[in-house]
Write an enzyme that holds these catalytic residues in place. Structure first.
Site, mmCIF file in Angstrom:
data_model
loop_
_atom_site.group_PDB
_atom_site.id
_atom_site.type_symbol
_atom_site.label_atom_id
_atom_site.label_comp_id
_atom_site.label_asym_id
_atom_site.label_seq_id
_atom_site.Cartn_x
_atom_site.Cartn_y
_atom_site.Cartn_z
ATOM 1 N N GLU A 13 0.880 -1.166 0.000
ATOM 2 C CA GLU A 13 0.000 0.000 0.000
ATOM 3 C C GLU A 13 0.910 1.207 0.000
ATOM 4 O O GLU A 13 1.801 1.311 0.836
ATOM 5 C CB GLU A 13 -0.894 -0.026 1.244
ATOM 6 C CG GLU A 13 -1.602 1.280 1.540
ATOM 7 C CD GLU A 13 -0.792 2.177 2.454
ATOM 8 O OE1 GLU A 13 -0.557 3.345 2.070
ATOM 9 O OE2 GLU A 13 -0.378 1.728 3.532
ATOM 10 N N CYS A 47 -0.462 8.309 5.713
ATOM 11 C CA CYS A 47 -0.706 8.132 4.277
ATOM 12 C C CYS A 47 -2.164 8.336 3.936
ATOM 13 O O CYS A 47 -2.510 8.642 2.794
ATOM 14 C CB CYS A 47 -0.229 6.760 3.825
ATOM 15 S SG CYS A 47 -0.993 5.387 4.708
#
Length: 337
Positions: A13, A47
């Protein structure tokens, strides 16, 4: 990582340019609370942090909304991480060139609603900043900048807001604030993010409840979501039994229709809904390499047919135009390319 070892299997990811949409049907006070928490928790360095607030025109043009948002941002207490009263701590080091530009520079049409200030250069402590007038296609609209700065964009409608949200090459997290269930359903159908949050902040995913992973450039590898079902299986090596493609159509269709195609909530909490959805890709390119198991390509094509995903078989990964799946082994130098 592939530059160091081209044959390595990477499941990752990566980052995002995450946005929270606020429509005219939102609870504005709740939206302001969640914008501030999403953008400035952990100093905007998660993030999943909100970098953009995309506001429907009536919300963006409302001086009261902007004044309340500015007041909420100015009320955020900044300081060292070991002070229990701190709400936004320091960034991890000297700002990168991109983050420094975001914190100190206005692009064409932008102005500061709340201008960020470095209050402790030694500890890299910045007050949160909010800029308005971020234009579609501008640098701040598309560039990822992990730090305590939020850009606001004006959308003519919900469809326009979704267009702005989907315009980036990333697709990690995103949110919407709206009390209109039809708006929410429309947004969920069209938004291109791995984790979609409704009427809450867009950070703080919990294992199982919100398994984590993104779309587009926010995902590398075969795409299972960390903290969710089928993640461990992605690290295995699986064989194809004889006749699987011939005999497996009914089994694949039942699995798709009864489980994967149906949103479900494995947590089953009474206080909130956490739905896991499986969305077919628009297209997949398949590369068949050396040592591919007999019947593997036929099984892959059958699975794609059941799900409704167009498949193109190509000779090399560099001939692919989108998402690539490899069956068998491909030489390291080809993977690196």
């Amino acid at each position: 990582f592939r530059g160091w070892k081209p044959s390595i299997r990477v499941l990752a990811e990566t980052s995002g340019k995450n946005a929270l949409v606020v429509t005219a049907a939102a609870d504005e006070d709740a939206a302001i609370r969640d914008l501030v928490k999403s953008a400035f928790g952990h100093a905007g360095q998660k993030c999943s942090a909100a970098s953009l607030g995309i506001l429907e025109a009536s919300v963006y043009d409302d001086p009261s909304f902007m004044r309340r948002l500015a007041d909420a941002v100015r009320s955020v207490r900044v300081g060292p991480a070991d002070d229990l009263s701190t709400m936004t701590g320091p960034i991890v080091g000297t700002p990168s060139p991109k983050l420094h530009r975001a914190l100190t520079t206005l692009e064409a049409g932008e102005r500061w609603l709340v201008e960020p200030v470095c209050v402790d250069p030694q500890r890299h402590v910045w007050t949160p900043g909010v800029k308005t007038g971020v234009r579609p296609g501008s640098w701040f609209h598309l560039a990822e900048c992990f730090g305590p700065v939020l850009g606001l964009m004006r959308a003519d409608s919900l469809d326009h807001a979704i267009e702005l949200q989907n315009a980036t090459e990333f697709g990690l997290t995103g949110g919407i604030h709206s009390l209109d269930e039809h708006e929410v359903a429309h947004w969920l159908e069209r938004v291109e993010v791995g984790n979609a949050y409704v009427n809450r902040h867009i950070t703080g995913a919990v294992v199982q409840r919100q398994p984590f992973g993104g779309w587009k450039r926010s995902s590398v590898g075969c795409g299972p979501k960390a903290g969710g079902p089928a993640y461990v299986e992605a690290f295995g090596t699986w064989t194809v039994r004889d006749g699987a493609a011939r005999d497996g159509r009914d089994e694949l269709r039942a699995t798709w229709e009864q489980h994967l195609a149906v949103p479900h909530d494995p947590s089953g909490l009474a206080c909130e809904r956490n739905e896991l959805r499986h969305v077919p890709l628009p297209a997949v390119d398949v590369v068949v390499g050396d040592g591919a198991a007999p019947g593997a390509l036929e099984l892959a094509l059958l699975a794609a047919e059941v799900v409704g995903v167009p498949v193109r078989v190509v000779a090399r990964p560099d001939e692919a135009r989108g998402r690539v799946r490899v069956i068998g082994a491909v030489p390291d130098h080809v993977l690196a390319a």
